[in-house]
Design a protein around this motif. Structure first.
Motif, PDB file in Angstrom:
ATOM      1  N   THR A  80       5.803  -8.951   6.392  1.00  0.00           N
ATOM      2  CA  THR A  80       5.094  -7.899   5.656  1.00  0.00           C
ATOM      3  C   THR A  80       5.297  -7.966   4.147  1.00  0.00           C
ATOM      4  O   THR A  80       4.730  -7.145   3.422  1.00  0.00           O
ATOM      5  CB  THR A  80       5.537  -6.512   6.160  1.00  0.00           C
ATOM      6  N   GLN A 139       8.462  -5.826  -1.704  1.00  0.00           N
ATOM      7  CA  GLN A 139       7.794  -4.938  -0.752  1.00  0.00           C
ATOM      8  C   GLN A 139       6.835  -3.923  -1.374  1.00  0.00           C
ATOM      9  O   GLN A 139       6.165  -3.207  -0.636  1.00  0.00           O
ATOM     10  CB  GLN A 139       8.854  -4.175   0.060  1.00  0.00           C
ATOM     11  N   ASN A 140       6.775  -3.848  -2.712  1.00  0.00           N
ATOM     12  CA  ASN A 140       5.956  -2.807  -3.326  1.00  0.00           C
ATOM     13  C   ASN A 140       5.062  -3.293  -4.450  1.00  0.00           C
ATOM     14  O   ASN A 140       4.671  -2.523  -5.316  1.00  0.00           O
ATOM     15  CB  ASN A 140       6.860  -1.681  -3.857  1.00  0.00           C
ATOM     16  N   THR A 179       4.754  -8.541   0.408  1.00  0.00           N
ATOM     17  CA  THR A 179       3.525  -8.729  -0.371  1.00  0.00           C
ATOM     18  C   THR A 179       3.806  -9.054  -1.835  1.00  0.00           C
ATOM     19  O   THR A 179       2.883  -9.389  -2.573  1.00  0.00           O
ATOM     20  CB  THR A 179       2.676  -7.442  -0.339  1.00  0.00           C
ATOM     21  N   ILE A 206       2.365  -0.977  -5.240  1.00  0.00           N
ATOM     22  CA  ILE A 206       1.762  -0.595  -3.968  1.00  0.00           C
ATOM     23  C   ILE A 206       2.483   0.626  -3.432  1.00  0.00           C
ATOM     24  O   ILE A 206       3.718   0.631  -3.300  1.00  0.00           O
ATOM     25  CB  ILE A 206       1.854  -1.755  -2.952  1.00  0.00           C
ATOM     26  N   ASP A 207       1.734   1.672  -3.140  1.00  0.00           N
ATOM     27  CA  ASP A 207       2.307   2.910  -2.615  1.00  0.00           C
ATOM     28  C   ASP A 207       2.389   2.804  -1.095  1.00  0.00           C
ATOM     29  O   ASP A 207       1.366   2.691  -0.412  1.00  0.00           O
ATOM     30  CB  ASP A 207       1.438   4.099  -3.025  1.00  0.00           C
ATOM     31  N   ASN A 208       3.598   2.840  -0.583  1.00  0.00           N
ATOM     32  CA  ASN A 208       3.810   2.765   0.860  1.00  0.00           C
ATOM     33  C   ASN A 208       5.045   3.584   1.217  1.00  0.00           C
ATOM     34  O   ASN A 208       5.561   4.343   0.383  1.00  0.00           O
ATOM     35  CB  ASN A 208       3.938   1.306   1.318  1.00  0.00           C
ATOM     36  N   ASP A 209       5.537   3.434   2.441  1.00  0.00           N
ATOM     37  CA  ASP A 209       6.677   4.250   2.868  1.00  0.00           C
ATOM     38  C   ASP A 209       7.946   3.917   2.095  1.00  0.00           C
ATOM     39  O   ASP A 209       8.805   4.784   1.897  1.00  0.00           O
ATOM     40  CB  ASP A 209       6.919   4.081   4.370  1.00  0.00           C
ATOM     41  N   HIS A 210       8.089   2.681   1.636  1.00  0.00           N
ATOM     42  CA  HIS A 210       9.247   2.327   0.813  1.00  0.00           C
ATOM     43  C   HIS A 210       9.239   3.141  -0.484  1.00  0.00           C
ATOM     44  O   HIS A 210      10.276   3.669  -0.894  1.00  0.00           O
ATOM     45  CB  HIS A 210       9.237   0.839   0.483  1.00  0.00           C
ATOM     46  N   ARG A 264       7.662   5.992  -0.970  1.00  0.00           N
ATOM     47  CA  ARG A 264       7.851   7.414  -0.639  1.00  0.00           C
ATOM     48  C   ARG A 264       9.332   7.740  -0.483  1.00  0.00           C
ATOM     49  O   ARG A 264       9.833   8.758  -0.985  1.00  0.00           O
ATOM     50  CB  ARG A 264       7.098   7.749   0.649  1.00  0.00           C
TER      51      ARG A 264
END
Length: 743
Positions: free
Chosen positions: A141, A91-92, A143, A100-104, A106
């Motif tokens: 979703t 997921q990241n 990636t 990848i910077d996303n809500d996970h 954060r």
């Protein structure tokens, strides 16, 4: 300008904190500040990623707030450890491993900040390998690296290994947006597990070593000085490879109840958790050992939890993490992980047992002898009892009990902490919620932290987002407290109180008091609105009543009950076991079919030359205590010329008695005189993962005496290799309709 540069350098150095632990020459992990042995206990906590992330949305939860309230419960229970599984590989990252910077990510940062504020220490597992979309498998979703490769590619494929190294480098150099530190410099992350449950290749030592050492080198190239670990328990044969690599130690798991029953497992859970001999493997001498996952799966009481921790401590494990902690907001549905269920409020007995386990890590020493059950029920300040459904810590300063306890405290005047469920010599309480009492510094008052009753609605191990399996109910109960200088009684409900010679004084609601609203009755959950304090009774006419002709017969196995309560041997490095529910041609009756293609001994098998299925029958025999059956009656036939099988009955202490019986190729009633039964080893079912337990219960070997029919719990049917002559061990099978005891 020079002054500004010095200030910047000082700030950078302060953020790059010194490691809190180190490994000595014997492989023991010690605290840097005082050189004492590290002992950290806690749980996996997975909210930033995967199914727990989605589950929070199903209950409209604020994920930041959920992290804070759950970690408050970690501290309340005395847990100081957390395994941070991060599905960054799904997921990241992108295919090349770029972060990848996303809500996970954060929430990953947030969890580290909140744990650090509470002095909770972490094991980071940044590559999980399993699909983050389990169990729904309807989200597209993903990636990350794992979207494009197989699990084995992580170890063997050069391009995939480069992507992993890129990812781990960028993750460790990622600056936490809340603490300001890079992940590699977060002091409360003590350990990094390179990869979770990798594909293991014991026959490819060079390839495995290249992968492990390559990841170690990449991690260290970032300046990371954490202790590094690699999985051993997925395949014990890799221990020499791991030991010879650059990692500091091995990681281990244990699920004695297996992972596939999807229902509560009845019976005595203490019979198969006396030994984890793989922890004593000399190949790992000088390496540290940590438990990345364990659980008494499909069980709520906590007996097995405590017994497992005792064995982990004996084996020298210094970080132990249950799998997995259920978030408070999702715990009513057990949405996290279907066969696991642990939450301070919603599984109170298991919570207290785990608290006692955390104390075992501090009070019990590695290498302490551990006898076989039941001789090991009492050890040091601890006691475990199947008959009482109780785990107990009774020390000078603490008294923790997972159920009603009668043991007098060792020194009541020195007690400082009480935690429990139910009643003890100091506390009389009829509720079933967890409570804590902590003595004030002046010694004249106590603080009571009382949590609500838990009402069970359904078996929690087959959960759904569309139903509750448990409800918290802040109903009122009388509590009597008898402590030095204090003898008071009052009617109270969930919340915080001070307790002294003058009585109870309510001082606060719980922050989550809204979850614990007084029970009003939910008809859709099976309650009867006319009786809010009890569940609707089963109507008498739904219960099968024995006639005079059948009152001396007890059915202990019946194929009409289906497969839900059937356990059978696993197909893994073992004889192939095939179990199914069929309809017989000669009577159109339901029947169990057990088949195996070959029972010839094989040195590659972990197990015996045996296939077995079983069911729990203790609930059928409770009203026959004091009586001994006269006959065992079996309706069965053999397949492919199979002329023998074994029926075995095991009691709550693991003693087993049974009989081999003859079969023909047609369905027949087989009668066995109970006076003729003899001892046979009983099979441990369900079988554990990853294969720690022995195949047969140790207590069922070298048995003497007679069967204890008052306490029989299991009936097993087996096809066992030693029943058949050499050359006649192929294509064995049996069909069983039912087994009845005649009194």
């Amino acid at each position: 300008m020079r002054c500004i540069t010095i200030i910047i350098c000082f700030i950078a150095l302060s953020l790059q904190a010194k490691e809190l632990v180190y490994q000595d020459k014997e492989g023991i992990i010690r605290w840097t500040n005082n050189k004492e042995r590290v002992a950290v206990f806690g749980a996996n906590y997975c909210l930033p990623s995967a199914c727990d992330y989605r589950a929070a949305a199903y209950v409209d939860g604020n994920r930041d707030d959920m992290i804070a309230e759950d970690l408050d419960h970690f501290k309340r229970m005395g847990w100081n450890g957390l395994r941070l599984c991060f599905w960054g590989d799904w997921q990241n990252t992108d295919r090349e491993g770029n972060l990848i910077d996303n809500d996970h990510l954060r929430l990953f940062d947030k969890l580290i900040e909140e744990a650090s504020k509470r002095e909770i220490y972490m094991l980071l597992s940044p590559i999980v390998t399993y699909n983050s979309q389990w169990p729904e498998m309807n989200d597209t979703t993903n990636t990350g690296i794992m979207k494009y490769v197989g699990k084995a590619d992580l170890i063997l494929d050069p391009a995939t290994k480069n992507a992993e190294r890129n990812y781990i480098n960028q993750l460790l150099n990622h600056r936490n947006r809340f603490t300001g530190r890079k992940i590699k410099d977060e002091p409360n992350i003590l350990f990094v597990e390179i990869i979770n449950e990798p594909s293991q290749f014991p026959d490819m030592p060079d390839e495995m070593t290249d992968y492990i050492n390559g990841m170690v080198d990449e991690i260290k190239s970032t300046g990371c000085e954490k202790l590094l670990f690699y999985n051993v328990s997925q395949n014990w044969k890799v221990a020499p490879i791991v030991a010879a690599s650059k990692v500091d130690g091995g990681t281990y798991a244990w699920y004695p109840g297996g992972l596939t029953s999807f229902r509560a497992i009845p019976g005595n859970p203490l019979l198969c958790v006396d030994r984890y001999e793989q922890l004593m493997d000399p190949a790992m001498k000088g390496k540290s050992k940590i438990v990345y996952e364990f659980d008494a799966t499909q069980s709520l009481g906590g007996l097995q939890t405590a017994a497992m921790i005792r064995e982990f401590v004996r084996g020298g494990c210094q970080f132990i993490a249950m799998f997995s902690y259920d978030m408070l907001r999702t715990a009513p549905k057990n949405l996290g992980w279907d066969v696991q269920y642990t939450n301070m409020v919603y599984t109170p007995r298991k919570a207290v047992a785990s608290m006692i386990g955390a104390e075992m890590m501090k009070r019990w020493k590695p290498g302490q002898p551990n006898e076989y059950y039941p001789k090991n029920n009492k050890f040091g300040d601890f006691r475990i009892s199947y008959d009482e459904d109780l785990v107990l810590l009774n020390s000078t300063d603490s008294y923790y009990h997972s159920g009603d306890a009668k043991d007098k405290p060792k020194n009541i005047s020195e007690l400082r902490h009480i935690a429990g469920v139910g009643t003890s010599p100091m506390i009389e309480y009829s509720g079933n919620g967890i409570y804590f009492l902590d003595r004030s510094a002046d010694g004249f008052s106590w603080t009571l932290d009382l949590f609500p009753d838990i009402l069970a609605l359904d078996d929690p191990f087959h959960p759904s987002a569309y139903k509750d399996v448990s409800i918290a109910d802040a109903r009122k109960h009388v509590m009597n407290v008898r402590l030095p200088g204090i003898e008071v009684s009052d009617t109270i409900y969930a919340g915080k109180y001070t307790v002294d010679a003058n009585g109870f004084k309510r001082i606060a609601d719980h922050p989550q008091q809204d979850l614990y609203s007084s029970y009003k009755g939910w008809p859709t959950h099976g309650a009867d609105s006319r009786y809010p304090d009890r569940w609707k009774y089963n109507d008498w006419y739904t219960q099968i009543q024995p006639t005079e002709e059948t009152s001396n017969l007890i059915t202990v196995l019946n194929a009409c009950d289906g497969l839900k309560m059937i356990d059978y041997t696993r197909n893994f490095e073992s004889p192939e076991c095939r179990v199914r529910l069929i309809r017989t041609l000669d009577g159109m009756n339901n029947a169990y079919e057990l088949k195996t293609p070959d029972l010839t001994e094989n040195p590659e098998w972990r197990t015996a030359a045996d296939v077995t299925f079983q069911t729990y029958c203790g609930d059928k025999l409770w009203n026959r205590k004091g009586s001994v059956p006269k006959y065992i009656k079996i309706w069965a036939k053999g397949l492919n010329g199979t002329d023998k099988a074994l029926v075995n009955f095991m009691d709550k202490n693991g003693r087993a008695f049974g009989s081999a019986f003859n079969l023909t190729n047609s369905m027949q009633e087989i009668t066995i005189d109970v006076s003729s039964v003899s001892t046979f080893p009983a099979v441990v079912l369900p079988q554990d993962w990853p294969g720690v337990c022995s195949y047969y219960y140790p207590q069922s070997k070298n048995v003497s005496g007679k069967p204890d029919w008052d306490n029989i719990e299991l009936v097993q049917v087996s096809l066992r290799g030693n029943l058949y002559p050499d050359g006649q061990k192929h294509d064995k099978g049996i069909i069983v309709e039912k087994i009845i005891l005649e009194y």
